[in-house]
Design a protein around this motif. Sequence first.
Motif, mmCIF file in Angstrom:
data_model
loop_
_atom_site.group_PDB
_atom_site.id
_atom_site.type_symbol
_atom_site.label_atom_id
_atom_site.label_comp_id
_atom_site.label_asym_id
_atom_site.label_seq_id
_atom_site.Cartn_x
_atom_site.Cartn_y
_atom_site.Cartn_z
ATOM 1 N N SER A 188 -8.684 -1.443 2.187
ATOM 2 C CA SER A 188 -8.564 -2.838 2.612
ATOM 3 C C SER A 188 -7.446 -3.561 1.885
ATOM 4 O O SER A 188 -6.869 -4.527 2.394
ATOM 5 C CB SER A 188 -9.895 -3.572 2.392
ATOM 6 N N TRP A 189 -7.114 -3.085 0.664
ATOM 7 C CA TRP A 189 -6.081 -3.749 -0.125
ATOM 8 C C TRP A 189 -4.669 -3.305 0.251
ATOM 9 O O TRP A 189 -3.686 -3.929 -0.160
ATOM 10 C CB TRP A 189 -6.302 -3.508 -1.618
ATOM 11 N N TYR A 190 -4.559 -2.238 1.028
ATOM 12 C CA TYR A 190 -3.237 -1.672 1.289
ATOM 13 C C TYR A 190 -2.283 -2.649 2.006
ATOM 14 O O TYR A 190 -1.120 -2.768 1.601
ATOM 15 C CB TYR A 190 -3.374 -0.377 2.087
ATOM 16 N N TRP A 192 -2.111 -5.793 1.770
ATOM 17 C CA TRP A 192 -1.665 -6.795 0.799
ATOM 18 C C TRP A 192 -0.580 -6.219 -0.107
ATOM 19 O O TRP A 192 0.380 -6.923 -0.455
ATOM 20 C CB TRP A 192 -2.854 -7.272 -0.048
ATOM 21 N N ALA A 195 2.591 -6.273 1.884
ATOM 22 C CA ALA A 195 3.108 -7.635 2.019
ATOM 23 C C ALA A 195 3.821 -8.085 0.741
ATOM 24 O O ALA A 195 4.933 -8.643 0.798
ATOM 25 C CB ALA A 195 1.967 -8.590 2.360
ATOM 26 N N ILE A 196 3.200 -7.832 -0.402
ATOM 27 C CA ILE A 196 3.824 -8.191 -1.680
ATOM 28 C C ILE A 196 5.100 -7.390 -1.890
ATOM 29 O O ILE A 196 6.094 -7.892 -2.426
ATOM 30 C CB ILE A 196 2.838 -7.966 -2.835
ATOM 31 N N ASN A 225 2.427 -4.226 -8.264
ATOM 32 C CA ASN A 225 2.399 -3.376 -7.075
ATOM 33 C C ASN A 225 2.692 -1.919 -7.425
ATOM 34 O O ASN A 225 2.008 -1.002 -6.958
ATOM 35 C CB ASN A 225 3.448 -3.866 -6.072
#
Length: 321
Positions: A188-190, A192, A195-196, A225
């Motif tokens: 689920s964090w991928y 984000w 995007a960063i 990141n």
Amino acid sequence: MKPLIVPTIPGGIITILIFYLDYFQFNLVEKFLMFATFVIVPLVILLLSYDDEKNKHQRIIYAAIKLLQFPAALLALASVMSSKTWGLGGTAISGALSLGWLLFTLLLCIYGLIIIVNHKGRVEEIAIGAGLVYFFIGGIWFALYQYQFDLFQANPATHALSSVHFHFSSAIVPIFIGVLGRIMTKKSWYPWIVAIDIIGPILIAVGIIFSKPTEYIGVTLFACNIAIYTTYLLAYLRKGSLRNTPAFFLVLSCIAFYTIVVVSICYPLLKNTFSLTIHDFIPIYGLLHAFGFVLCGLIGWVYMIDSLKKKSRIAGTNLPY
């Protein structure tokens, strides 16, 4: 080593000569730029060769990229040599020669945009496409540096640093995270992280020119990141699903990043203890990042994808991209 990375050997030899021969008279930033043109970009092109879903336009552009990379790198070298070695600094010749590399990075940019358009909704492909677009921004900064333009009240030295930034971190980290996303179980964090990864380089570039706080924010986000990427990659490698060659280089890449972090944390103590300045640490940071994190990472990923492709052919299955 198997002949997989043989296409990078001529550029590697030229890069070694540039770093060790006084004849070239390049500063450290210019040497790293030549390293990017002759070694880093060819490795990225090798990595792109494993994309099976190339449409007609992609195949044409990719063929042009393979054909034009080395001539464009030679033009970039001639551009820097004309100003530093041949005594033509201050003339339009250096700038005109740099346009060859600029146009080549435009091809990379177009290829990256096609990847993004053809894989709508696939976050990992957006990351890879964004990395290729950032090469073009690096090409723009390189041309500005060679033309000696003062843009945005920034001097040419700042343009050179921006070009290095976009040829290495800005372009390579999204590609690394994108390739990882192709083979990993999606989290689920991928999105984000991607995007960063896309926003971070822009914040750093804007900060270099206009605002130090913005640069610090961009660097912090980008470093976090990379920490997440390297941590997940090491956990993935512990599964033992890869042969020794890719695992060896990818682990070296991760170690290089963590070494940079440790050196950065210890910098205040080392500075006071040994009377060192930031200029003493710049070569250390540059070598660890360019030759450790980026070069070893690219070699590892090329060998990894090649290994996975061979295994998928033997098993009669396809990779998920």
